[in-house]
Design an enzyme around this catalytic site. Structure first.
Site, mmCIF file in Angstrom:
data_model
loop_
_atom_site.group_PDB
_atom_site.id
_atom_site.type_symbol
_atom_site.label_atom_id
_atom_site.label_comp_id
_atom_site.label_asym_id
_atom_site.label_seq_id
_atom_site.Cartn_x
_atom_site.Cartn_y
_atom_site.Cartn_z
ATOM 1 C CG ASP A 2 42.605 94.943 17.381
ATOM 2 O OD1 ASP A 2 43.627 94.736 18.063
ATOM 3 O OD2 ASP A 2 41.830 95.886 17.591
ATOM 4 C CG HIS A 19 51.032 88.812 20.568
ATOM 5 N ND1 HIS A 19 50.142 89.647 19.933
ATOM 6 C CD2 HIS A 19 51.520 89.522 21.631
ATOM 7 C CE1 HIS A 19 50.093 90.812 20.572
ATOM 8 N NE2 HIS A 19 50.923 90.747 21.596
ATOM 9 C CG LEU A 116 47.297 84.070 -1.411
ATOM 10 C CD1 LEU A 116 46.138 83.290 -0.788
ATOM 11 C CD2 LEU A 116 48.297 84.441 -0.306
#
Length: 250
Positions: A2, A19, A116
Site C-alpha cells: 500500500d 504503481h 519460492l
C-alpha cells in the site's frame, strides 16, 4: 503493498508512475526473500474493488500488469532457474482476455518450481475467495465426491487458493485487512509499517521478521486427508489447470 498513489503524489509524478515503482519494489523484495530462504510470499496487487476506480487508472494498472507479465515470460528461464512458482489468486474471468492468457502462461510455465512460491492476489477479495471455495465444496457434495460430514474448517482451508500466512505486512500506515485473506489470518502475526510501499527497504523487511520472531505462535501440525478428500483436492487442482490451458488457447 500500500502507498503507491501517495508515493506518486509525494513525488509529484503520475499515479501510474507510482504503481510502476511499486512493481519494481516487488521484484526487489522477492530477491530479498529468496536470499533469506522464505518459501512462500503472497502479495495483494489488485482488489476486485479496485475496478471501481477511474477508467484511466484501471486501464493503466492493466497495462502495467501486461508489461510486467510479458517481461516475466521473456525472462522465464531465469525465473525457473531461481525456482520461483508464480500463482495468480483471484477471479481471472474479470481480467481482459489477453492479460488472462499472459498470467495463465506464467502459471503453467512455472508450476513445477518449488524454491519460492509467489502468490499474486489479482482481481481478488477474501470474501470472493471464500465464496468460490464454498461453491467448489457444494459441487463436491452434489457429485458425491464429498459427504456432508466431510465439511469442516480444514476442508475449507484446503479448498481456498491461498494458504495460511505466518506473517502479514501492510505498508503506508493503514491498519486494516481490506478484505485480504480473511479466512487464513486467524493465527497470523500482523505487522503494520508507516513506510510507503515504493520506499520499503530490506531493513523494513528485517524489522517485520524480528517482530514475527517475537510474537510467532507454535507451528501447527500438518494435516493429512483421507483418500476421498484427497481425490476432491486433486480433481479441483486438475480443473484449475485445465482452465488455465483454456485461457492460453483462446
Amino acid at each position: 503493498m500500500d502507498g503507491n498513489r501517495r508515493y506518486a503524489k509525494k513525488n509529484s509524478v503520475d499515479t501510474s508512475a507510482g504503481h510502476y515503482k511499486g512493481f519494481d519494489k516487488l521484484s526487489e523484495t522477492l530477491k530479498w526473500c529468496l536470499d533469506l530462504g522464505i518459501p512462500e510470499v503472497t502479495v495483494y496487487a489488485f482488489s476486485i474493488e479496485n475496478f471501481k476506480r477511474s477508467k484511466e487508472e484501471v486501464d493503466a494498472l492493466m497495462d502495467l500488469a501486461r508489461d510486467k507479465f510479458k517481461s516475466l515470460l521473456d525472462e522465464i528461464d531465469q525465473i525457473n532457474e531461481w525456482g520461483v512458482r508464480v500463482h495468480i489468486a483471484g477471479r481471472l474471468s474479470l481480467l481482459p482476455e489477453d492479460l488472462r492468457a499472459l498470467v495463465s502462461k506464467a502459471m503453467l510455465a512455472t508450476r513445477h518450481n518449488n524454491k519460492l512460491r509467489l502468490n499474486i492476489a489479482y482481481a481478488y477479495t477474501g470474501r470472493d475467495e471464500i465464496s468460490r471455495a464454498a461453491s467448489h465444496i457444494v459441487d463436491g457434495v452434489k457429485n458425491n465426491e464429498l459427504k456432508g460430514q466431510d465439511i469442516d474448517s480444514e476442508l475449507v482451508s484446503q479448498t481456498l487458493e491461498l494458504t495460511e500466512p505466518e506473517l502479514m505486512v501492510r505498508t503506508s500506515g493503514e491498519v486494516r485487512l481490506s478484505d485480504f485473506m480473511l479466512w487464513q489470518v486467524s493465527n497470523t502475526v500482523l505487522y503494520f509499517s508507516d513506510v510507503l510501499w515504493p520506499e520499503f527497504t530490506i531493513w523494513n523487511l528485517l524489522v517485520a521478521i524480528i517482530h514475527f520472531q517475537r510474537y510467532a505462535p507454535p507451528p501447527k501440525e500438518a494435516k493429512y486427508f483421507s483418500g476421498e478428500k484427497q481425490k476432491f483436492f486433486d480433481k479441483l487442482e486438475d480443473q484449475r489447470l485445465k482452465q488455465l490451458e483454456k485461457y492460453v488457447s483462446c
